[in-house]
Write a protein that holds these residues in place. Structure first.
Motif, PDB file in Angstrom:
ATOM      1  N   VAL A 257       2.162   9.726   3.681  1.00 27.90           N
ATOM      2  CA  VAL A 257       1.380   9.034   2.654  1.00 27.90           C
ATOM      3  C   VAL A 257       0.974  10.013   1.559  1.00 27.90           C
ATOM      4  O   VAL A 257       1.001   9.712   0.363  1.00 27.90           O
ATOM      5  CB  VAL A 257       0.133   8.358   3.284  1.00 27.90           C
ATOM      6  CG1 VAL A 257      -0.806   7.833   2.204  1.00 27.90           C
ATOM      7  CG2 VAL A 257       0.551   7.224   4.211  1.00 27.90           C
ATOM      8  N   THR A 258       0.615  11.240   1.984  1.00 30.30           N
ATOM      9  CA  THR A 258       0.211  12.269   1.007  1.00 30.30           C
ATOM     10  C   THR A 258       1.333  12.536   0.008  1.00 30.30           C
ATOM     11  O   THR A 258       1.098  12.638  -1.202  1.00 30.30           O
ATOM     12  CB  THR A 258      -0.132  13.591   1.732  1.00 30.30           C
ATOM     13  OG1 THR A 258      -0.968  13.277   2.830  1.00 30.30           O
ATOM     14  CG2 THR A 258      -0.821  14.567   0.801  1.00 30.30           C
TER      15      THR A 258
ATOM     16  N   ALA B  78      -8.005   3.960  -7.565  1.00 33.09           N
ATOM     17  CA  ALA B  78      -6.970   4.841  -8.112  1.00 33.09           C
ATOM     18  C   ALA B  78      -6.863   4.651  -9.620  1.00 33.09           C
ATOM     19  O   ALA B  78      -6.735   5.618 -10.373  1.00 33.09           O
ATOM     20  CB  ALA B  78      -5.631   4.544  -7.451  1.00 33.09           C
TER      21      ALA B  78
ATOM     22  N   SER C 103       1.612   9.716  -2.401  1.00 30.08           N
ATOM     23  CA  SER C 103       0.496   9.759  -3.345  1.00 30.08           C
ATOM     24  C   SER C 103       0.721  10.851  -4.392  1.00 30.08           C
ATOM     25  O   SER C 103       0.557  10.633  -5.593  1.00 30.08           O
ATOM     26  CB  SER C 103      -0.797  10.002  -2.564  1.00 30.08           C
ATOM     27  OG  SER C 103      -1.818  10.344  -3.462  1.00 30.08           O
ATOM     28  N   LYS C 104       1.131  12.046  -3.889  1.00 27.70           N
ATOM     29  CA  LYS C 104       1.392  13.156  -4.819  1.00 27.70           C
ATOM     30  C   LYS C 104       2.535  12.817  -5.776  1.00 27.70           C
ATOM     31  O   LYS C 104       2.478  13.143  -6.963  1.00 27.70           O
ATOM     32  CB  LYS C 104       1.754  14.426  -4.054  1.00 27.70           C
ATOM     33  CG  LYS C 104       0.550  15.159  -3.477  1.00 27.70           C
ATOM     34  CD  LYS C 104       1.019  16.469  -2.850  1.00 27.70           C
ATOM     35  CE  LYS C 104      -0.163  17.348  -2.458  1.00 27.70           C
ATOM     36  NZ  LYS C 104       0.301  18.628  -1.898  1.00 27.70           N
TER      37      LYS C 104
ATOM     38  N   TYR D 261       4.549  -2.242  -6.308  1.00 25.76           N
ATOM     39  CA  TYR D 261       3.307  -1.577  -5.891  1.00 25.76           C
ATOM     40  C   TYR D 261       2.388  -1.369  -7.085  1.00 25.76           C
ATOM     41  O   TYR D 261       2.827  -0.942  -8.154  1.00 25.76           O
ATOM     42  CB  TYR D 261       3.638  -0.214  -5.272  1.00 25.76           C
ATOM     43  CG  TYR D 261       2.422   0.671  -5.128  1.00 25.76           C
ATOM     44  CD1 TYR D 261       1.519   0.487  -4.078  1.00 25.76           C
ATOM     45  CD2 TYR D 261       2.178   1.692  -6.052  1.00 25.76           C
ATOM     46  CE1 TYR D 261       0.390   1.297  -3.968  1.00 25.76           C
ATOM     47  CE2 TYR D 261       1.057   2.502  -5.943  1.00 25.76           C
ATOM     48  CZ  TYR D 261       0.159   2.297  -4.904  1.00 25.76           C
ATOM     49  OH  TYR D 261      -0.944   3.082  -4.796  1.00 25.76           O
TER      50      TYR D 261
ATOM     51  N   LYS E  93       1.431  10.636  -8.496  1.00 29.07           N
ATOM     52  CA  LYS E  93       0.564  11.317  -9.459  1.00 29.07           C
ATOM     53  C   LYS E  93       1.326  12.379 -10.253  1.00 29.07           C
ATOM     54  O   LYS E  93       0.762  13.053 -11.109  1.00 29.07           O
ATOM     55  CB  LYS E  93      -0.620  11.955  -8.724  1.00 29.07           C
ATOM     56  CG  LYS E  93      -1.691  10.950  -8.355  1.00 29.07           C
ATOM     57  CD  LYS E  93      -2.808  11.611  -7.570  1.00 29.07           C
ATOM     58  CE  LYS E  93      -3.771  10.579  -7.007  1.00 29.07           C
ATOM     59  NZ  LYS E  93      -4.380  11.027  -5.745  1.00 29.07           N
TER      60      LYS E  93
ATOM     61  N   THR F 101       0.839  -1.202   0.000  1.00 30.94           N
ATOM     62  CA  THR F 101       0.000   0.000   0.000  1.00 30.94           C
ATOM     63  C   THR F 101       0.871   1.248   0.000  1.00 30.94           C
ATOM     64  O   THR F 101       2.088   1.174   0.187  1.00 30.94           O
ATOM     65  CB  THR F 101      -0.895   0.043   1.260  1.00 30.94           C
ATOM     66  OG1 THR F 101      -0.014   0.152   2.405  1.00 30.94           O
ATOM     67  CG2 THR F 101      -1.751  -1.207   1.385  1.00 30.94           C
ATOM     68  N   LEU F 102       0.209   2.387  -0.191  1.00 29.93           N
ATOM     69  CA  LEU F 102       0.910   3.675  -0.120  1.00 29.93           C
ATOM     70  C   LEU F 102       1.607   3.810   1.230  1.00 29.93           C
ATOM     71  O   LEU F 102       2.716   4.333   1.324  1.00 29.93           O
ATOM     72  CB  LEU F 102      -0.086   4.828  -0.291  1.00 29.93           C
ATOM     73  CG  LEU F 102      -0.664   5.043  -1.696  1.00 29.93           C
ATOM     74  CD1 LEU F 102      -1.614   6.224  -1.673  1.00 29.93           C
ATOM     75  CD2 LEU F 102       0.451   5.271  -2.702  1.00 29.93           C
ATOM     76  N   LYS F 103       0.933   3.318   2.255  1.00 33.31           N
ATOM     77  CA  LYS F 103       1.465   3.425   3.619  1.00 33.31           C
ATOM     78  C   LYS F 103       2.800   2.679   3.749  1.00 33.31           C
ATOM     79  O   LYS F 103       3.747   3.180   4.364  1.00 33.31           O
ATOM     80  CB  LYS F 103       0.438   2.838   4.606  1.00 33.31           C
ATOM     81  CG  LYS F 103       0.543   3.407   6.005  1.00 33.31           C
ATOM     82  CD  LYS F 103      -0.602   2.924   6.866  1.00 33.31           C
ATOM     83  CE  LYS F 103      -0.220   2.966   8.345  1.00 33.31           C
ATOM     84  NZ  LYS F 103      -1.249   2.324   9.184  1.00 33.31           N
TER      85      LYS F 103
ATOM     86  N   PRO G 161      -1.457   0.450  -7.986  1.00 35.12           N
ATOM     87  CA  PRO G 161      -2.545   1.220  -7.407  1.00 35.12           C
ATOM     88  C   PRO G 161      -3.814   0.364  -7.315  1.00 35.12           C
ATOM     89  O   PRO G 161      -4.016  -0.547  -8.118  1.00 35.12           O
ATOM     90  CB  PRO G 161      -2.738   2.372  -8.394  1.00 35.12           C
ATOM     91  CG  PRO G 161      -1.935   2.054  -9.597  1.00 35.12           C
ATOM     92  CD  PRO G 161      -0.976   0.984  -9.259  1.00 35.12           C
TER      93      PRO G 161
END
Lengths: 340, 340
Positions: free
Chosen positions: B17-18, B53, B21-22, B47, B25, B5-7, B49
């Protein structure tokens, strides 16, 4: 006149500046109806983003859009080849679209590319071009635009062309110098500038050599196809046994004409000379091989993209850009379908 | 195994995490070094998505990427024609890239397309394909992928092909049925699957007809060019005056061979028959016209895109997608370069 701002649009629509900005950027948290209203008003008021906004946009996409009539024609696939190679060098991606000679489709494709926020657009116009509003919109939105090959004289933007009139003049002069006197022209459709120019070059060459223009020796291609070349060759030979040359709008049409002459034992070039235009690969391998005008497609693609980058760079730096027109040289490739 | 996961990524990198994610993207407020670190780790940990996502991503781009070896070959420009037309119907834009037969360039282009977040990728592989890691990456990232024409058997993804072995078998059988016994093969490079398959089809046809395989009748094209066809025709005729047929990997090579035979008054097909592969337009207008295998480029482009959409739609709905292989039929186009 003071330039239109986001605020002007917001006031008129009675929504916030943020919403207008988001709508123009295509954010999904703005409803479709609001977005449509904003785009309609922005267009109506001729709103153009300021250079900072343009800069932001430029940094975002790194794509350019190309619209051509059709990719299966070797000339256009060579142009695309040149464009892609040049784009590759600068890390740009190329979106390729085909208008299939339909202005209706071309308009839709321009909108798609603008919505996609491409950094610039390259286009070779569809044949049935009568209005240019959709292209004027590209210019109004300050999206860099370069026309190539099939252009419109009324648009103020950069262009990469050949001198079609001169190239046709030289082709027909070549036929005259070889002794031909009754020269047919299988011309292109009535609208495209390059088809008009080649026709005018044909007429001027006749005139300068004191050969009377004869309307009955002109045939107009609609599809610019092999089949038309074949059919017109048959028709003109039925009616004028004494024609001694054909100048065709493009190699494909010339190859169609040669096929008819070959099948009917009409000797090319001894009885009838044939000259084409474009220099497709097949013209060098058919029998007799085709004398033609070399039209530098690959180079045209590269030059068009370079010109587009020049405009994009000027815009990034906030500098004024004055549209340029590049005229690429052509030459006659002498082969075996003409007497000299 | 629990999906990454992102975490997980954030913990490993000791960032929020933000930010992860950024970074994924491609937001510009994340530094390049952080972004690179995130991408590197995401790849390392494999990983992918989650479907929400993916959905978000799908809604964002409406573009697909196509990589072909070269656009100036008529087969590929027909494929692109089919792809663009099918994409047009669905409101998708097509980014076209050319690998120029270089895997190095192909890898770079795959990265460009992934960074661009295209909704799917169509690719016909470069000739010097030895590794497929860059394509495996596309699959790992759950970006829909379809291979066409020049494929790799080791990749688990959808494919659109012809049965090259069978088509070649039929072509060579056609030569044998017309009475040919000493049949040369101007084959393609050693790596590409389609070139191997056509070679195997050639051998099988000989075997089934009790014709002994003769290694000295095999010539290997590096560039698959007109010039190679011409040169090999010259060389083989010097060494084997009694060869009675040539099966060429593609029309361009066959047309080169015919040019040599024509120039040296070696009668085609009476002395030597020639059969090509692909059915380029020029093959119908050269003299003698070329018997060849019709390879449906336009249809292949359309089918490949349809298959890509099928996978994209399954993904949007969170459904499992099982890769499909479509085998398009081919047929022999009988013309004048063979005896029957």
């Amino acid at each position: 006149m003071k330039p239109i701002t986001l605020k002007d649009l917001a006031l008129k629509l009675n929504i916030s500046v943020t919403t207008v900005s988001k709508a123009l950027k295509g954010y999904s948290d703005v409803s479709k109806s609001t977005r449509d209203a904003v785009f309609a008003l922005a267009e109506e008021m001729n709103y153009t983003p300021n250079s900072v906004a343009v800069n932001l946009r430029t940094r975002q996409t790194n794509t350019i859009g190309v619209i051509i009539p059709t990719i299966v024609h070797q000339f256009f696939s060579k142009v695309i080849d040149g464009i892609i190679e040049e784009a590759e060098k600068k890390g740009y991606l190329v979106i390729t679209l085909q208008s299939n000679e339909s202005v209706k489709l071309e308009k839709k494709q321009i909108d798609l590319l603008l919505n996609k926020r491409v950094d610039g657009i390259l286009i070779s116009l569809a044949n049935d071009q009568k209005e240019i509003k959709h292209l004027q919109k590209v210019i109004n939105k300050k999206t860099p635009l370069v026309l190539f090959d099939k252009i419109s004289k009324s648009l103020v933007c950069s262009k990469v062309v050949i001198n079609d009139r001169e190239a046709a003049y030289n082709a027909v002069t070549h036929l005259i110098q070889s002794g031909c006197k009754k020269i047919a022209h299988f011309r292109g459709p009535l609208n495209p500038q390059n088809s008009i120019d080649r026709y005018l070059g044909y007429r001027k060459a006749l005139e300068d050599n004191n050969i009377k223009f004869d309307k009955s020796l002109i045939y107009t291609c609609e599809d610019v196809s092999f089949e038309e070349g074949y059919k017109f060759a048959e028709d003109i030979y039925e009616k004028n046994k004494d024609i001694d040359a054909v100048f065709a709008i493009t190699d494909l049409v010339a190859v169609g004409a040669i096929a008819y002459f070959n099948e009917n034992n009409i000797a090319v070039p001894n009885q009838i000379s044939v000259i084409g235009f474009s220099n497709w690969f097949m013209s060098s391998v058919i029998s007799p091989s085709l004398t033609t005008v070399d039209q530098p497609g690959y180079k045209m693609g590269k030059k068009a993209l370079k010109l587009l980058f020049k405009e994009m760079n000027a815009q990034k730096k906030g500098k004024e850009f004055i549209p340029e027109t590049i005229v690429l040289p052509t030459k006659i490739i002498k082969r075996n379908s003409t007497l000299i």
